[in-house]
Design a protein around this motif. Structure first.
Motif, PDB file in Angstrom:
ATOM      1  N   ASP A   1       0.802  -1.211   0.000  1.00 33.41           N
ATOM      2  CA  ASP A   1       0.000   0.000   0.000  1.00 33.41           C
ATOM      3  C   ASP A   1       0.836   1.262   0.000  1.00 33.41           C
ATOM      4  OD1 ASP A   1      -2.238  -1.532  -0.028  1.00 33.41           O
ATOM      5  OD2 ASP A   1      -2.695  -1.284   2.101  1.00 33.41           O
ATOM      6  N   LEU A   2       1.892   1.288   0.795  1.00 33.83           N
ATOM      7  CA  LEU A   2       2.648   2.514   0.962  1.00 33.83           C
ATOM      8  C   LEU A   2       4.081   2.392   0.479  1.00 33.83           C
ATOM      9  CD1 LEU A   2       1.373   3.397   4.532  1.00 33.83           C
ATOM     10  CD2 LEU A   2       0.559   4.307   2.378  1.00 33.83           C
ATOM     11  N   GLY A   3       4.372   1.342  -0.284  1.00 37.00           N
ATOM     12  CA  GLY A   3       5.725   1.131  -0.742  1.00 37.00           C
ATOM     13  C   GLY A   3       6.198   2.263  -1.635  1.00 37.00           C
ATOM     14  N   ALA A   4       7.509   2.328  -1.807  1.00 36.75           N
ATOM     15  CA  ALA A   4       8.069   3.381  -2.633  1.00 36.75           C
ATOM     16  C   ALA A   4       7.547   3.225  -4.049  1.00 36.75           C
ATOM     17  CB  ALA A   4       9.590   3.297  -2.597  1.00 36.75           C
ATOM     18  N   GLU A   5       6.912   4.252  -4.515  1.00 40.15           N
ATOM     19  CA  GLU A   5       6.372   4.295  -5.871  1.00 40.15           C
ATOM     20  C   GLU A   5       5.514   3.068  -6.159  1.00 40.15           C
ATOM     21  OE1 GLU A   5       9.745   4.764  -8.378  1.00 40.15           O
ATOM     22  OE2 GLU A   5      10.193   6.745  -7.615  1.00 40.15           O
ATOM     23  N   GLY A   6       4.568   2.773  -5.291  1.00 38.36           N
ATOM     24  CA  GLY A   6       3.746   1.578  -5.430  1.00 38.36           C
ATOM     25  C   GLY A   6       2.520   1.744  -6.301  1.00 38.36           C
ATOM     26  N   TRP A   7       2.135   2.973  -6.656  1.00 37.17           N
ATOM     27  CA  TRP A   7       0.927   3.207  -7.443  1.00 37.17           C
ATOM     28  C   TRP A   7       1.240   4.189  -8.571  1.00 37.17           C
ATOM     29  CZ3 TRP A   7      -3.618   0.645  -6.521  1.00 37.17           C
ATOM     30  CH2 TRP A   7      -3.651  -0.115  -5.350  1.00 37.17           C
ATOM     31  N   GLU A   8       0.747   3.867  -9.733  1.00 37.49           N
ATOM     32  CA  GLU A   8       0.973   4.721 -10.894  1.00 37.49           C
ATOM     33  C   GLU A   8      -0.337   5.419 -11.255  1.00 37.49           C
ATOM     34  OE1 GLU A   8       3.626   3.991 -14.621  1.00 37.49           O
ATOM     35  OE2 GLU A   8       1.670   3.031 -14.958  1.00 37.49           O
ATOM     36  N   VAL A   9      -0.267   6.726 -11.430  1.00 30.77           N
ATOM     37  CA  VAL A   9      -1.426   7.507 -11.852  1.00 30.77           C
ATOM     38  C   VAL A   9      -1.304   7.699 -13.355  1.00 30.77           C
ATOM     39  CG1 VAL A   9      -2.698   9.656 -11.576  1.00 30.77           C
ATOM     40  CG2 VAL A   9      -1.503   8.670  -9.626  1.00 30.77           C
ATOM     41  N   ARG A  10      -2.387   7.340 -14.076  1.00 26.46           N
ATOM     42  CA  ARG A  10      -2.364   7.406 -15.538  1.00 26.46           C
ATOM     43  C   ARG A  10      -3.414   8.390 -16.040  1.00 26.46           C
ATOM     44  NH1 ARG A  10      -2.723   1.098 -17.028  1.00 26.46           N
ATOM     45  NH2 ARG A  10      -4.766   1.487 -16.101  1.00 26.46           N
ATOM     46  N   LEU A  11      -3.078   9.085 -17.093  1.00 28.16           N
ATOM     47  CA  LEU A  11      -3.958  10.069 -17.729  1.00 28.16           C
ATOM     48  C   LEU A  11      -4.398   9.524 -19.075  1.00 28.16           C
ATOM     49  CD1 LEU A  11      -5.121  13.016 -17.807  1.00 28.16           C
ATOM     50  CD2 LEU A  11      -3.009  13.626 -19.010  1.00 28.16           C
ATOM     51  N   TYR A  12      -5.694   9.615 -19.358  1.00 24.49           N
ATOM     52  CA  TYR A  12      -6.239   9.158 -20.635  1.00 24.49           C
ATOM     53  C   TYR A  12      -6.605  10.364 -21.491  1.00 24.49           C
ATOM     54  CZ  TYR A  12      -6.663   4.559 -18.502  1.00 24.49           C
ATOM     55  OH  TYR A  12      -6.389   3.369 -17.899  1.00 24.49           O
ATOM     56  N   ASN A  13      -6.542  10.171 -22.799  1.00 25.20           N
ATOM     57  CA  ASN A  13      -6.965  11.204 -23.728  1.00 25.20           C
ATOM     58  C   ASN A  13      -8.493  11.295 -23.711  1.00 25.20           C
ATOM     59  OD1 ASN A  13      -6.810  13.160 -25.736  1.00 25.20           O
ATOM     60  ND2 ASN A  13      -7.003  11.631 -27.367  1.00 25.20           N
ATOM     61  N   ASP A  14      -9.011  12.498 -23.755  1.00 24.63           N
ATOM     62  CA  ASP A  14     -10.452  12.685 -23.884  1.00 24.63           C
ATOM     63  C   ASP A  14     -10.721  13.821 -24.869  1.00 24.63           C
ATOM     64  OD1 ASP A  14     -10.147  15.106 -22.535  1.00 24.63           O
ATOM     65  OD2 ASP A  14     -10.778  14.292 -20.634  1.00 24.63           O
ATOM     66  N   PRO A  15     -11.855  13.785 -25.545  1.00 22.25           N
ATOM     67  CA  PRO A  15     -12.149  14.826 -26.537  1.00 22.25           C
ATOM     68  C   PRO A  15     -12.773  16.084 -25.928  1.00 22.25           C
ATOM     69  CG  PRO A  15     -13.840  13.142 -26.618  1.00 22.25           C
ATOM     70  CD  PRO A  15     -12.826  12.694 -25.604  1.00 22.25           C
ATOM     71  N   PHE A  16     -12.908  16.137 -24.609  1.00 19.94           N
ATOM     72  CA  PHE A  16     -13.637  17.232 -23.980  1.00 19.94           C
ATOM     73  C   PHE A  16     -12.739  18.386 -23.548  1.00 19.94           C
ATOM     74  CE2 PHE A  16     -15.707  13.181 -22.830  1.00 19.94           C
ATOM     75  CZ  PHE A  16     -16.818  13.300 -23.643  1.00 19.94           C
ATOM     76  N   ASN A  17     -11.562  18.085 -23.048  1.00 15.42           N
ATOM     77  CA  ASN A  17     -10.706  19.114 -22.458  1.00 15.42           C
ATOM     78  C   ASN A  17      -9.647  19.593 -23.448  1.00 15.42           C
ATOM     79  OD1 ASN A  17     -11.807  19.044 -19.738  1.00 15.42           O
ATOM     80  ND2 ASN A  17     -10.931  17.000 -19.631  1.00 15.42           N
TER      81      ASN A  17
ATOM     82  N   ARG B   1       4.636   7.773 -10.424  1.00 18.76           N
ATOM     83  CA  ARG B   1       4.440   6.726  -9.419  1.00 18.76           C
ATOM     84  C   ARG B   1       4.550   7.359  -8.047  1.00 18.76           C
ATOM     85  NH1 ARG B   1       7.785   1.466 -11.524  1.00 18.76           N
ATOM     86  NH2 ARG B   1       6.633   1.214 -13.479  1.00 18.76           N
ATOM     87  N   TYR B   2       3.567   7.032  -7.175  1.00 15.68           N
ATOM     88  CA  TYR B   2       3.480   7.672  -5.869  1.00 15.68           C
ATOM     89  C   TYR B   2       3.045   6.659  -4.827  1.00 15.68           C
ATOM     90  CZ  TYR B   2       3.177  11.640  -9.053  1.00 15.68           C
ATOM     91  OH  TYR B   2       3.413  12.526 -10.064  1.00 15.68           O
ATOM     92  N   HIS B   3       3.127   7.073  -3.567  1.00 15.99           N
ATOM     93  CA  HIS B   3       2.533   6.294  -2.493  1.00 15.99           C
ATOM     94  C   HIS B   3       1.022   6.297  -2.695  1.00 15.99           C
ATOM     95  CE1 HIS B   3       6.216   5.942  -0.166  1.00 15.99           C
ATOM     96  NE2 HIS B   3       6.445   7.221  -0.406  1.00 15.99           N
ATOM     97  N   ARG B   4       0.355   5.337  -2.084  1.00 18.23           N
ATOM     98  CA  ARG B   4      -1.075   5.149  -2.335  1.00 18.23           C
ATOM     99  C   ARG B   4      -1.904   6.397  -2.013  1.00 18.23           C
ATOM    100  NH1 ARG B   4      -4.875   0.129  -0.550  1.00 18.23           N
ATOM    101  NH2 ARG B   4      -6.751   0.925  -1.495  1.00 18.23           N
ATOM    102  N   GLU B   5      -1.681   6.983  -0.860  1.00 17.63           N
ATOM    103  CA  GLU B   5      -2.503   8.142  -0.471  1.00 17.63           C
ATOM    104  C   GLU B   5      -2.295   9.317  -1.415  1.00 17.63           C
ATOM    105  OE1 GLU B   5      -1.899   9.088   3.597  1.00 17.63           O
ATOM    106  OE2 GLU B   5      -2.739   7.204   4.310  1.00 17.63           O
ATOM    107  N   ARG B   6      -1.061   9.551  -1.794  1.00 15.25           N
ATOM    108  CA  ARG B   6      -0.783  10.657  -2.708  1.00 15.25           C
ATOM    109  C   ARG B   6      -1.373  10.371  -4.086  1.00 15.25           C
ATOM    110  NH1 ARG B   6       3.697  14.891  -2.541  1.00 15.25           N
ATOM    111  NH2 ARG B   6       3.095  14.530  -0.404  1.00 15.25           N
ATOM    112  N   ALA B   7      -1.272   9.114  -4.533  1.00 16.44           N
ATOM    113  CA  ALA B   7      -1.851   8.738  -5.825  1.00 16.44           C
ATOM    114  C   ALA B   7      -3.369   8.922  -5.810  1.00 16.44           C
ATOM    115  CB  ALA B   7      -1.492   7.294  -6.171  1.00 16.44           C
ATOM    116  N   GLU B   8      -4.013   8.539  -4.706  1.00 14.23           N
ATOM    117  CA  GLU B   8      -5.452   8.748  -4.589  1.00 14.23           C
ATOM    118  C   GLU B   8      -5.795  10.223  -4.606  1.00 14.23           C
ATOM    119  OE1 GLU B   8      -6.508   6.752  -0.993  1.00 14.23           O
ATOM    120  OE2 GLU B   8      -6.713   4.799  -1.978  1.00 14.23           O
ATOM    121  N   LEU B   9      -4.998  11.036  -3.939  1.00 14.68           N
ATOM    122  CA  LEU B   9      -5.235  12.481  -3.915  1.00 14.68           C
ATOM    123  C   LEU B   9      -5.147  13.065  -5.323  1.00 14.68           C
ATOM    124  CD1 LEU B   9      -5.480  15.203  -2.305  1.00 14.68           C
ATOM    125  CD2 LEU B   9      -2.990  15.241  -2.384  1.00 14.68           C
ATOM    126  N   TYR B  10      -4.083  12.735  -6.045  1.00 12.90           N
ATOM    127  CA  TYR B  10      -3.921  13.260  -7.402  1.00 12.90           C
ATOM    128  C   TYR B  10      -5.042  12.783  -8.314  1.00 12.90           C
ATOM    129  CZ  TYR B  10       0.788  14.778  -6.111  1.00 12.90           C
ATOM    130  OH  TYR B  10       1.853  15.388  -5.528  1.00 12.90           O
TER     131      TYR B  10
END
Length: 150
Positions: A68-84, A121-130
């Motif tokens: 859960d809190l390991g170093a760089e344990g979660w990756e936040v990914r951004l998807y393309n969308d036609p709206f923004n 890649r971030y810790h879980r809480e930071r990844a959830e926040l972002y």
């Protein structure tokens, strides 16, 4: 009236004994007389009751914390969308995630051209926040667990 003060002082004394010395106090009223009196019976115990913690498997809890809190344990990914608009996406990445203008532009262009881009890649809480903050702004993103072995 005198019986009430005796009762009160007996109860106070019994309470003090039970709190400070760990005695078990049993109060039983005596019904032999018209006046209600109480007799206080103090039974000594071996000491205050102590509850032991249940046995925990420390290894599994440590593994869970590392996942859960390991170093760089979660990756936040951004998807393309036609709206923004592209500028809006880059600005949100700069303000929310706190990355440079150049890095946010590169991430935005990666998502625009390929369809998906890794923000970081971030810790879980930071990844959830972002993820939550970017989703509130209308961007399409998610987070996935990442193995550190790669």
């Amino acid at each position: 009236m005198r019986g009430c003060s005796f009762l009160w002082s007996s109860l106070c004394f019994a309470w003090l004994l039970s709190c400070s010395l760990g005695f078990t106090v049993v109060v039983s009223p005596s019904h032999r007389d018209v006046k209600v009196r109480s007799s206080v019976v103090v039974a000594a115990t071996t000491g205050p009751s102590v509850l032991d913690k249940p046995g925990l498997k420390k290894k599994s809890k440590q593994k869970e914390n590392q996942q859960d809190l390991g170093a760089e344990g979660w990756e936040v990914r951004l998807y393309n969308d036609p709206f923004n608009k592209r500028e809006f996406v880059a600005r949100c990445l700069m303000e929310i995630v706190g990355i440079s203008e150049t890095a946010s532009y590169q991430i935005m262009m990666g998502a625009h051209q390929v369809g998906i881009a890794a923000i970081g890649r971030y810790h879980r809480e930071r990844a959830e926040l972002y993820r939550d903050r970017l989703t509130e702004e209308g961007l399409v993103c998610d987070m996935v667990p990442v193995d550190d072995d790669k």
